[in-house]
Enzyme design. Sequence first.
Site, mmCIF file in Angstrom:
data_model
loop_
_atom_site.group_PDB
_atom_site.id
_atom_site.type_symbol
_atom_site.label_atom_id
_atom_site.label_comp_id
_atom_site.label_asym_id
_atom_site.label_seq_id
_atom_site.Cartn_x
_atom_site.Cartn_y
_atom_site.Cartn_z
ATOM 1 C CG ASP A 38 63.272 -46.588 5.917
ATOM 2 O OD1 ASP A 38 62.838 -46.846 4.781
ATOM 3 O OD2 ASP A 38 62.555 -46.562 6.936
ATOM 4 C CE LYS A 60 64.774 -49.919 11.538
ATOM 5 N NZ LYS A 60 63.701 -49.283 10.819
ATOM 6 C CG MET A 175 58.979 -57.384 8.419
ATOM 7 S SD MET A 175 58.670 -56.388 9.899
ATOM 8 C CE MET A 175 56.976 -56.796 10.283
HETATM 9 N N1 SAH Z 1 55.400 -50.588 5.319
HETATM 10 C C1 SAH Z 1 55.898 -51.615 4.441
HETATM 11 C C2 SAH Z 1 56.298 -52.867 5.188
HETATM 12 C C3 SAH Z 1 57.444 -52.658 6.125
HETATM 13 S S1 SAH Z 1 57.950 -54.116 6.948
HETATM 14 C C4 SAH Z 1 54.842 -51.892 3.360
HETATM 15 O O1 SAH Z 1 53.706 -51.433 3.464
HETATM 16 O O2 SAH Z 1 55.183 -52.552 2.370
HETATM 17 C C5 SAH Z 1 59.246 -54.679 5.881
HETATM 18 C C6 SAH Z 1 58.795 -55.899 5.132
HETATM 19 O O3 SAH Z 1 58.025 -55.505 4.007
HETATM 20 C C7 SAH Z 1 59.913 -56.729 4.525
HETATM 21 O O4 SAH Z 1 60.475 -57.610 5.473
HETATM 22 C C8 SAH Z 1 59.173 -57.481 3.450
HETATM 23 O O5 SAH Z 1 58.456 -58.545 3.994
HETATM 24 C C9 SAH Z 1 58.181 -56.445 2.981
HETATM 25 N N2 SAH Z 1 58.611 -55.734 1.761
HETATM 26 C C10 SAH Z 1 58.821 -54.423 1.629
HETATM 27 N N3 SAH Z 1 59.122 -54.115 0.350
HETATM 28 C C11 SAH Z 1 59.089 -55.274 -0.326
HETATM 29 C C12 SAH Z 1 59.287 -55.629 -1.694
HETATM 30 N N4 SAH Z 1 59.600 -54.712 -2.613
HETATM 31 N N5 SAH Z 1 59.139 -56.919 -2.041
HETATM 32 C C13 SAH Z 1 58.823 -57.855 -1.138
HETATM 33 N N6 SAH Z 1 58.640 -57.570 0.158
HETATM 34 C C14 SAH Z 1 58.755 -56.308 0.564
#
Ligand code: SAH
Length: 512
Positions: A38, A60, A175
Amino acid sequence: MTDKPGRVYLIGAGPGDPGLVTLKAITCIKQADVVVYDYLASPSLLEYARKDAQIIYVGKKGGDHTLTQDEINLLLINKAGQGLEVARLKGGDPFVFGRGAEEAQKLLAAGIAYEVIPGVTSAISAPAYAGIPVTHRDHTSFVSFITGHEDPAKENSRMQWDIFARSDATLVFLMGVKNLENIVTNLVSHGKPADTPVALVRWGTTPLQQTVTGTLATIVEKVHQAKLKSPAIIVVGQVVSLREELAWFDKKPLFGKKIVITRARAQASGLRADLTRLGAHCIEIPTIRIQPPQDNTQVIEAIDRIQDYDWLVFTSVNGVKYFFDTLFGMGKDVRILGHLKFGCIGPVTKERLADFGIISDILPRTFRAESVVEAFAQTDIQGKKVLLPRAKKARTILPEELTKMGATVDEVTAYETMPDKDAGPTLISLLEKKQVDAVTFTSSSTVSNFMSLLNPAKAPELLNDVIIASIGPITSDTARSFGLNPAIEADPYTIPGLVDSLLTHYTKEGLA
Ligand code: SAH
């Protein structure tokens, strides 16, 4: 249906930096029959997938046509049900706000075997790349990962604002960008001091990383001004103040520079790796595709007659690669080359030859006639037979000079370069949006192929503020013939030379 049981691997694909992924994840991606990924997963991980693997995008992104969570669950169940191994890549860690657990529950209910491969979560790594440790014993005794997604109007909220506000914990919201104001208001109204430091880190661990810092009192306005959007991590707590001291990633010399790389994709990796290490955001716009010649008989016949030759000279890594591909394809090996002397143009070609266990006898530094003459003048080339496997339509300087020195030269076509137009629309849109700082050219053909992607009437305006970086004088001449004005020319005329020149250019600019 087959008898072989399928399996789904729920894999943490890390936060964006393609280096932040586990060995186990890579092994799994390499073996998978199907790769499902994704939006947030680092797309470069797909390069590990098998050539014949099915690659399915389910992500998404605003407006994209994508699958619902139910459809994703069904897809995983169906593919594994057919006996296939499925690598399900999820951004960061699959069990941190990633719905990985829900997918696991559905697989379990459907009787499908699964494994979880944890990943580097953005909750820790995005702050780390911004110089913010989520714990530090002088500042905090614990850290919380909190969803920032909860609808503020939701009844029976599980958000324990009073606890968040009372503790000295580092609060990490995922998020949460759209909800930032609500998060801040809740923390302050539950008693969190308004001067508590806050940071937002967008696209953490990638060259597009953007960080905004402030306090609970100021952050909403600052984020608004910076126009920072999702995806970002919100960090609240005293540890944020350590950024001033510990920031490192965004201090890299080429950080934030958007640099186009025009080599064929298969060849771009060295340049990309070097520039990325220095913090640049590399955009690959391959302009040429390299492939075996349509008709390979010249090389095959030359190899059949190899005993007649005295010298084997390579002018590029591709020449080396495709020559040996043919040789091995004929069921022969390097022992048939034992009587030959070898020449390579450029250190990288020499290194590639060394991969096959052969040390080049001579090494002219560049293609220029003087270099070639100087290098061969020290040899016994007079009266000798030289085999020169190279690109179709290659330049004639080298065979001419060697012939003048008394050699007989057989040029054979070992590979062809074809224009690659696929990236044209992407390039034009980036240039129109002014999202390119520099373009690198590593050969004359990359210049002419690059220019053929643009409308000649519009090209000057599109490239107006773009820095042109060329690998050497011949490439620069070609660039000028297209009306471009290279501000950077590498010296020495090699990839490391090009990287150094870009570095010097931007370091000087930084000091100016
Ligand atoms: N499983 C993922 C999180 C999924 S929820 C993890 O462990 O990182 C999705 C949220 O993750 C986004 O809304 C944001 O808040 C955060 N996120 C994911 N990748 C990111 C990145 N490279 N930089 C900043 N925030 C990130």
